[in-house]
Enzyme design. Structure first.
Site, PDB file in Angstrom:
ATOM      1  N   LYS A 109       0.876  -1.170   0.000  1.00 34.66           N
ATOM      2  CA  LYS A 109       0.000   0.000   0.000  1.00 34.66           C
ATOM      3  C   LYS A 109       0.913   1.219   0.000  1.00 34.66           C
ATOM      4  CE  LYS A 109      -3.501   2.590   2.490  1.00 34.66           C
ATOM      5  NZ  LYS A 109      -4.129   2.845   3.808  1.00 34.66           N
ATOM      6  N   GLY A 119      -8.702   8.953   9.491  1.00 29.93           N
ATOM      7  CA  GLY A 119      -9.085   8.997  10.893  1.00 29.93           C
ATOM      8  C   GLY A 119     -10.165  10.001  11.246  1.00 29.93           C
ATOM      9  N   GLY A 145     -11.393   7.684   6.225  1.00 34.14           N
ATOM     10  CA  GLY A 145     -12.548   8.495   6.571  1.00 34.14           C
ATOM     11  C   GLY A 145     -13.830   7.742   6.834  1.00 34.14           C
ATOM     12  N   ASN A 177     -10.064   1.309   9.543  1.00 40.11           N
ATOM     13  CA  ASN A 177      -9.185   1.117  10.690  1.00 40.11           C
ATOM     14  C   ASN A 177      -9.711   1.841  11.929  1.00 40.11           C
ATOM     15  OD1 ASN A 177      -5.574   1.583  11.293  1.00 40.11           O
ATOM     16  ND2 ASN A 177      -7.144   0.695  12.556  1.00 40.11           N
ATOM     17  N   THR A 178      -9.618   3.161  11.928  1.00 41.29           N
ATOM     18  CA  THR A 178      -9.945   3.939  13.124  1.00 41.29           C
ATOM     19  C   THR A 178     -11.329   3.639  13.686  1.00 41.29           C
ATOM     20  OG1 THR A 178      -8.491   5.737  12.400  1.00 41.29           O
ATOM     21  CG2 THR A 178     -10.153   6.271  14.065  1.00 41.29           C
TER      22      THR A 178
END
EC number: 2.8.1.10
Length: 258
Positions: free
Chosen positions: A98, A159, A186, A207-208
């Site tokens: 990535k 995030g 996002g 993720n976040t």
């Protein structure tokens, strides 16, 4: 019906890709990722102890038998990204990458010029490159042309949990792309992941929103289900949007006899 996602030499059943940052512990991360059904997880090279034998992150990821997608987070230019990519390939034994280049530490906006430059060099070096970029349709086509295996346009800043603020551009990218489009950054709620899949995205990366949830395992499962639902809705073809009202029940002619 089989609906697997193929990218380069790998095939995935789950269209939910996940990150590994911000979890309180490696064990918590493991259980959340397992619950999500994710098969591909991204990990920053800077978080891995290359010389260590018992690195916490890798220990748990290997236990789950996940496919690893190392990223170049922290790289500020193409030169640093290529260097990090080379280290990652040697350390983790994978040519998947990535590509992330964001010189501004405050907003973490990806640098389009350096990303395109690095992508071209890395593809020539044999990497399977998945670049994280702005939702720029022109840039996505350029990255496709140099040989990137997929493109990863952002929905909103990393995030931020703001969702698909770039929706109009994502629609154009998805329409024009000949490689998988993975919406990255996002996505803050399962409903937003479903929305991206309904648009026709090949996958999403989260993720976040999982890592800082009150119950990370339950949130992982929720995201997995949302991605499946969004993909199913896309394949089923959503009903057209209309400004006028349309009765769902037929008019009853016998009422005219009253």
């Amino acid at each position: 019906m089989s609906d697997q996602l193929k990218i380069a030499d790998k095939t995935f059943t789950s269209r939910l890709f996940t990150g590994t940052g911000k979890f309180a512990t490696g064990e918590e991360m493991f259980h959340a990722l397992q619950a999500s059904g994710s098969e591909l997880v991204t990990v920053a090279l800077r978080r891995i102890d290359i010389d260590g034998q018992e690195d916490d992150i890798l220990k748990w990821l290997k236990k789950g038998n996940f496919n690893l997608l190392p990223n170049t987070s922290g790289a500020r230019n193409a030169k640093e990204a290529v260097f990090a990519a080379t280290l990652a390939r040697e350390a983790l034994g994978t040519n998947w990458l990535k590509l992330e280049i964001h010189p501004d530490p405050k907003y973490l906006m990806p640098d389009p010029i350096e990303t395109l430059k690095a992508a071209e060099e890395l593809v020539k070096a044999g990497f399977v490159v998945l670049p994280y970029i702005h939702a720029d349709p022109v840039l996505c086509k350029r990255l496709e042309e140099v040989g990137c295996a997929a493109v990863m346009p952002l929905g909103s800043p990393i995030g931020s949990n703001k969702g698909l603020r770039t929706r109009d551009f994502l629609e154009i990218i998805i329409e024009q792309s000949n490689v998988p489009v993975i919406v990255d950054a996002g996505i803050g709620a399962p409903s937003q992941a479903a929305e991206a899949m309904e648009l026709g995205a090949a996958a999403v990366l989260v993720n976040t929103a999982m890592a800082v949830a009150g119950d990370t395992k339950a949130m992982g499962k929720a995201f997995g289900m949302a991605v499946e639902a969004g993909r199913m809705a896309h394949l089923a073809k959503l009903a057209p949007v209309s400004n006028a009202a349309h009765a769902s029940s037929p008019l009853l002619s016998f009422l005219n006899d009253l």
